[in-house]
Design a protein around this motif. Structure first.
Motif, PDB file in Angstrom:
ATOM      1  N   LYS A   1      32.206  11.011 -17.349  1.00  0.00           N
ATOM      2  CA  LYS A   1      30.897  10.366 -17.185  1.00  0.00           C
ATOM      3  C   LYS A   1      29.849  11.376 -16.740  1.00  0.00           C
ATOM      4  CE  LYS A   1      32.533   5.692 -16.378  1.00  0.00           C
ATOM      5  NZ  LYS A   1      32.667   4.601 -15.427  1.00  0.00           N
ATOM      6  N   PHE A   2      30.259  12.351 -15.917  1.00  0.00           N
ATOM      7  CA  PHE A   2      29.344  13.400 -15.498  1.00  0.00           C
ATOM      8  C   PHE A   2      28.845  14.186 -16.713  1.00  0.00           C
ATOM      9  CE2 PHE A   2      28.782  17.920 -14.594  1.00  0.00           C
ATOM     10  CZ  PHE A   2      27.668  17.854 -13.764  1.00  0.00           C
ATOM     11  N   GLU A   3      29.763  14.564 -17.583  1.00  0.00           N
ATOM     12  CA  GLU A   3      29.382  15.334 -18.774  1.00  0.00           C
ATOM     13  C   GLU A   3      28.485  14.521 -19.700  1.00  0.00           C
ATOM     14  OE1 GLU A   3      33.166  16.629 -20.266  1.00  0.00           O
ATOM     15  OE2 GLU A   3      33.319  18.229 -18.766  1.00  0.00           O
ATOM     16  N   ALA A   4      28.759  13.216 -19.831  1.00  0.00           N
ATOM     17  CA  ALA A   4      27.918  12.349 -20.655  1.00  0.00           C
ATOM     18  C   ALA A   4      26.514  12.234 -20.050  1.00  0.00           C
ATOM     19  CB  ALA A   4      28.558  10.975 -20.799  1.00  0.00           C
ATOM     20  N   LEU A   5      26.439  12.096 -18.726  1.00  0.00           N
ATOM     21  CA  LEU A   5      25.148  12.025 -18.049  1.00  0.00           C
ATOM     22  C   LEU A   5      24.364  13.318 -18.257  1.00  0.00           C
ATOM     23  CD1 LEU A   5      23.085  10.731 -16.096  1.00  0.00           C
ATOM     24  CD2 LEU A   5      24.443  11.702 -14.217  1.00  0.00           C
ATOM     25  N   GLU A   6      25.025  14.449 -18.088  1.00  0.00           N
ATOM     26  CA  GLU A   6      24.359  15.738 -18.263  1.00  0.00           C
ATOM     27  C   GLU A   6      23.805  15.872 -19.687  1.00  0.00           C
ATOM     28  OE1 GLU A   6      25.216  20.419 -17.300  1.00  0.00           O
ATOM     29  OE2 GLU A   6      26.911  19.170 -17.898  1.00  0.00           O
ATOM     30  N   ARG A   7      24.586  15.508 -20.687  1.00  0.00           N
ATOM     31  CA  ARG A   7      24.119  15.579 -22.078  1.00  0.00           C
ATOM     32  C   ARG A   7      22.911  14.658 -22.295  1.00  0.00           C
ATOM     33  NH1 ARG A   7      29.608  15.620 -23.104  1.00  0.00           N
ATOM     34  NH2 ARG A   7      29.598  13.391 -23.547  1.00  0.00           N
ATOM     35  N   ALA A   8      22.977  13.436 -21.754  1.00  0.00           N
ATOM     36  CA  ALA A   8      21.874  12.489 -21.927  1.00  0.00           C
ATOM     37  C   ALA A   8      20.591  12.998 -21.278  1.00  0.00           C
ATOM     38  CB  ALA A   8      22.262  11.129 -21.349  1.00  0.00           C
ATOM     39  N   LEU A   9      20.707  13.581 -20.100  1.00  0.00           N
ATOM     40  CA  LEU A   9      19.519  14.093 -19.411  1.00  0.00           C
ATOM     41  C   LEU A   9      18.954  15.325 -20.111  1.00  0.00           C
ATOM     42  CD1 LEU A   9      20.640  13.581 -15.718  1.00  0.00           C
ATOM     43  CD2 LEU A   9      18.844  12.337 -16.943  1.00  0.00           C
ATOM     44  N   LEU A  10      19.830  16.205 -20.573  1.00  0.00           N
ATOM     45  CA  LEU A  10      19.359  17.405 -21.272  1.00  0.00           C
ATOM     46  C   LEU A  10      18.659  17.048 -22.576  1.00  0.00           C
ATOM     47  CD1 LEU A  10      22.306  19.883 -20.624  1.00  0.00           C
ATOM     48  CD2 LEU A  10      19.993  19.946 -19.645  1.00  0.00           C
ATOM     49  N   ALA A  11      19.047  15.927 -23.183  1.00  0.00           N
ATOM     50  CA  ALA A  11      18.390  15.479 -24.409  1.00  0.00           C
ATOM     51  C   ALA A  11      16.983  14.954 -24.138  1.00  0.00           C
ATOM     52  CB  ALA A  11      19.231  14.395 -25.080  1.00  0.00           C
ATOM     53  N   GLU A  12      16.689  14.572 -22.904  1.00  0.00           N
ATOM     54  CA  GLU A  12      15.388  13.983 -22.562  1.00  0.00           C
ATOM     55  C   GLU A  12      14.378  14.991 -22.026  1.00  0.00           C
ATOM     56  OE1 GLU A  12      14.561  11.133 -23.464  1.00  0.00           O
ATOM     57  OE2 GLU A  12      16.500  10.203 -23.846  1.00  0.00           O
ATOM     58  N   ILE A  13      14.815  16.012 -21.315  1.00  0.00           N
ATOM     59  CA  ILE A  13      13.862  16.907 -20.654  1.00  0.00           C
ATOM     60  C   ILE A  13      13.356  17.993 -21.603  1.00  0.00           C
ATOM     61  CG2 ILE A  13      14.961  16.534 -18.407  1.00  0.00           C
ATOM     62  CD1 ILE A  13      15.903  19.519 -18.648  1.00  0.00           C
ATOM     63  N   ASP A  14      12.261  18.603 -21.205  1.00  0.00           N
ATOM     64  CA  ASP A  14      11.728  19.787 -21.877  1.00  0.00           C
ATOM     65  C   ASP A  14      12.047  20.968 -20.967  1.00  0.00           C
ATOM     66  OD1 ASP A  14      10.291  21.881 -22.938  1.00  0.00           O
ATOM     67  OD2 ASP A  14       8.353  20.859 -22.889  1.00  0.00           O
ATOM     68  N   PRO A  15      13.007  21.820 -21.341  1.00  0.00           N
ATOM     69  CA  PRO A  15      13.425  22.898 -20.440  1.00  0.00           C
ATOM     70  C   PRO A  15      12.325  23.909 -20.122  1.00  0.00           C
ATOM     71  CG  PRO A  15      14.526  23.085 -22.574  1.00  0.00           C
ATOM     72  CD  PRO A  15      13.750  21.811 -22.588  1.00  0.00           C
ATOM     73  N   LYS A  16      11.246  23.937 -20.900  1.00  0.00           N
ATOM     74  CA  LYS A  16      10.146  24.868 -20.624  1.00  0.00           C
ATOM     75  C   LYS A  16       9.173  24.320 -19.586  1.00  0.00           C
ATOM     76  CE  LYS A  16      10.437  27.017 -25.109  1.00  0.00           C
ATOM     77  NZ  LYS A  16       9.829  27.212 -26.406  1.00  0.00           N
TER      78      LYS A  16
END
Length: 96
Positions: A47-62
């Motif tokens: 679930k941690f890995e799924a959460l991390e993937r979902a959040l990374l898909a939403e943010i703008d890393p720049k």
């Protein structure tokens, strides 16, 4: 494991405000808000890995910042709370 999710999403643009709402929505679906941009989540590794993937898909890393703190269940671990917010004890008895 206990996971703290902390984020700072740039809200200077309309798209940034939209990203902020989407990041919060992802976190609300899996944990409890303890501050405006901080969530506590009780997760297993999958679930941690799924959460991390979902959040990374939403943010703008720049423009945005996302921090995930994994806190293993160790002896003597405790959270000290001060102020008006009272967190839900997920390990305590469920009373309806």
């Amino acid at each position: 494991m206990l996971v703290l999710v902390c984020y700072d999403v740039s809200t200077e643009s309309r798209e940034g405000r939209r990203r902020l709402r989407r990041v919060a929505r992802v976190c609300e679906g899996i944990g409890q808000r303890v501050q405006k941009s901080v969530f506590e989540c009780q997760l297993d590794i999958a679930k941690f890995e799924a959460l991390e993937r979902a959040l990374l898909a939403e943010i703008d890393p720049k423009a945005d910042c996302l921090r995930l703190y994994r806190i293993p269940q160790t002896r003597g671990f405790e959270v000290l709370e001060h102020g008006a917010f009272v967190a839900v004890d997920f390990d305590g008895p469920l009373v309806l």
